[in-house]
Design an enzyme around this catalytic site. Structure first.
Site, mmCIF file in Angstrom:
data_model
loop_
_atom_site.group_PDB
_atom_site.id
_atom_site.type_symbol
_atom_site.label_atom_id
_atom_site.label_comp_id
_atom_site.label_asym_id
_atom_site.label_seq_id
_atom_site.Cartn_x
_atom_site.Cartn_y
_atom_site.Cartn_z
ATOM 1 N NE ARG A 59 -2.619 -1.271 3.519
ATOM 2 C CZ ARG A 59 -2.175 -2.735 3.658
ATOM 3 N NH1 ARG A 59 -2.504 -3.836 3.063
ATOM 4 N NH2 ARG A 59 -1.651 -3.093 5.025
ATOM 5 C CD GLU A 96 0.032 -8.320 16.886
ATOM 6 O OE1 GLU A 96 -0.167 -8.084 15.655
ATOM 7 O OE2 GLU A 96 -0.702 -8.383 17.795
HETATM 8 P P1 AMP Z 1 4.296 -2.380 11.760
HETATM 9 O O1 AMP Z 1 5.517 -3.144 11.310
HETATM 10 O O2 AMP Z 1 3.894 -3.306 12.842
HETATM 11 O O3 AMP Z 1 4.522 -0.928 12.000
HETATM 12 O O4 AMP Z 1 3.232 -2.532 10.632
HETATM 13 C C1 AMP Z 1 3.240 -1.664 9.492
HETATM 14 C C2 AMP Z 1 2.937 -2.549 8.401
HETATM 15 O O5 AMP Z 1 1.584 -3.561 8.649
HETATM 16 C C3 AMP Z 1 2.406 -1.557 7.109
HETATM 17 O O6 AMP Z 1 3.042 -1.875 5.902
HETATM 18 C C4 AMP Z 1 0.785 -1.618 7.358
HETATM 19 O O7 AMP Z 1 0.341 -1.314 6.163
HETATM 20 C C5 AMP Z 1 0.644 -2.900 8.111
HETATM 21 N N1 AMP Z 1 -0.474 -2.831 9.055
HETATM 22 C C6 AMP Z 1 -0.220 -2.727 10.286
HETATM 23 N N2 AMP Z 1 -1.138 -2.867 11.453
HETATM 24 C C7 AMP Z 1 -2.387 -2.421 10.367
HETATM 25 C C8 AMP Z 1 -3.638 -1.965 10.662
HETATM 26 N N3 AMP Z 1 -4.136 -1.908 11.807
HETATM 27 N N4 AMP Z 1 -4.244 -1.726 9.681
HETATM 28 C C9 AMP Z 1 -3.724 -1.523 8.235
HETATM 29 N N5 AMP Z 1 -2.595 -1.902 7.919
HETATM 30 C C10 AMP Z 1 -1.773 -2.269 9.067
#
Ligand code: AMP
Length: 170
Positions: A59, A96
């Protein structure tokens, strides 16, 4: 314009307990889409020439391209393992549950180039931190990590040493 109205919450996607921030209504609205790209560029430091915008699969690619065009910067794709055709640098990063791998072409960034990293959502910051590490390994300077939104309750910003900008906070 209130772009928050164009972000849709989808509960329990892709797994129970996650509230997924669906940006497809925002992408589908021409005014919201242009507004987002313009405002993200407004938040970028205007005293530093950005050489490359790094867009994160998948995205991040959409707004990333629009931001690169506005900044007159090159566009670089960071992709999941096995998708890029040329020689790559890879990084494993924690999710996670389990881990994943991101890759960048070895010739994507020249040493000393100024880089803006873009993705749609900052959650835990694991993804953005991994992308920062890929950029630094190639000698790039991360000027800013920019997002459409950040999920403040996950404290992702604490994982990042660079400037962080986002249009929405949850
Ligand atoms: P993080 O590595 O945990 O910061 O997660 C970021 C990545 O996961 C990004 O590429 C987001 O597109 C996706 N992502 C994580 N959580 C969400 C969420 N609640 N809604 C949409 N996309 C998410």
């Amino acid at each position: 314009m209130n772009i928050r109205d164009y972000v849709r919450d989808i509960s329990d996607f892709p797994k129970p307990g996650i509230v997924f921030k669906d940006i497809t209504p925002l992408l589908a609205n021409p005014d919201a889409l242009v507004y987002c790209a313009d405002r993200i560029v407004d938040l970028c430091p205007n005293t530093i020439k950005i050489d490359k915008v790094i867009a994160v699969e998948a995205r991040g690619f959409i707004l990333g391209g629009m931001i690169a065009e506005r900044l007159k910067a090159g566009l670089i794709l960071v992709r999941k393992k096995g998708k890029l055709p040329f020689e790559v640098n890879s990084i494993n990063y924690g999710l996670e549950y389990g881990e994943d791998t991101l890759e960048i072409h070895k010739d994507a960034i020249m040493p000393g180039e100024n880089v803006l990293i873009h993705d749609d959502v900052l959650a835990t910051g694991g993804t953005a931190k991994a992308v920062c590490d890929l950029v630094k390994e190639l000698g790039g300077n991360v000027i800013q990590c920019s997002f459409i939104m950040q999920l403040d309750f996950l404290n992702g910003k604490e994982n990042l040493t660079s400037d962080v900008a986002s249009l929405l906070n949850y």
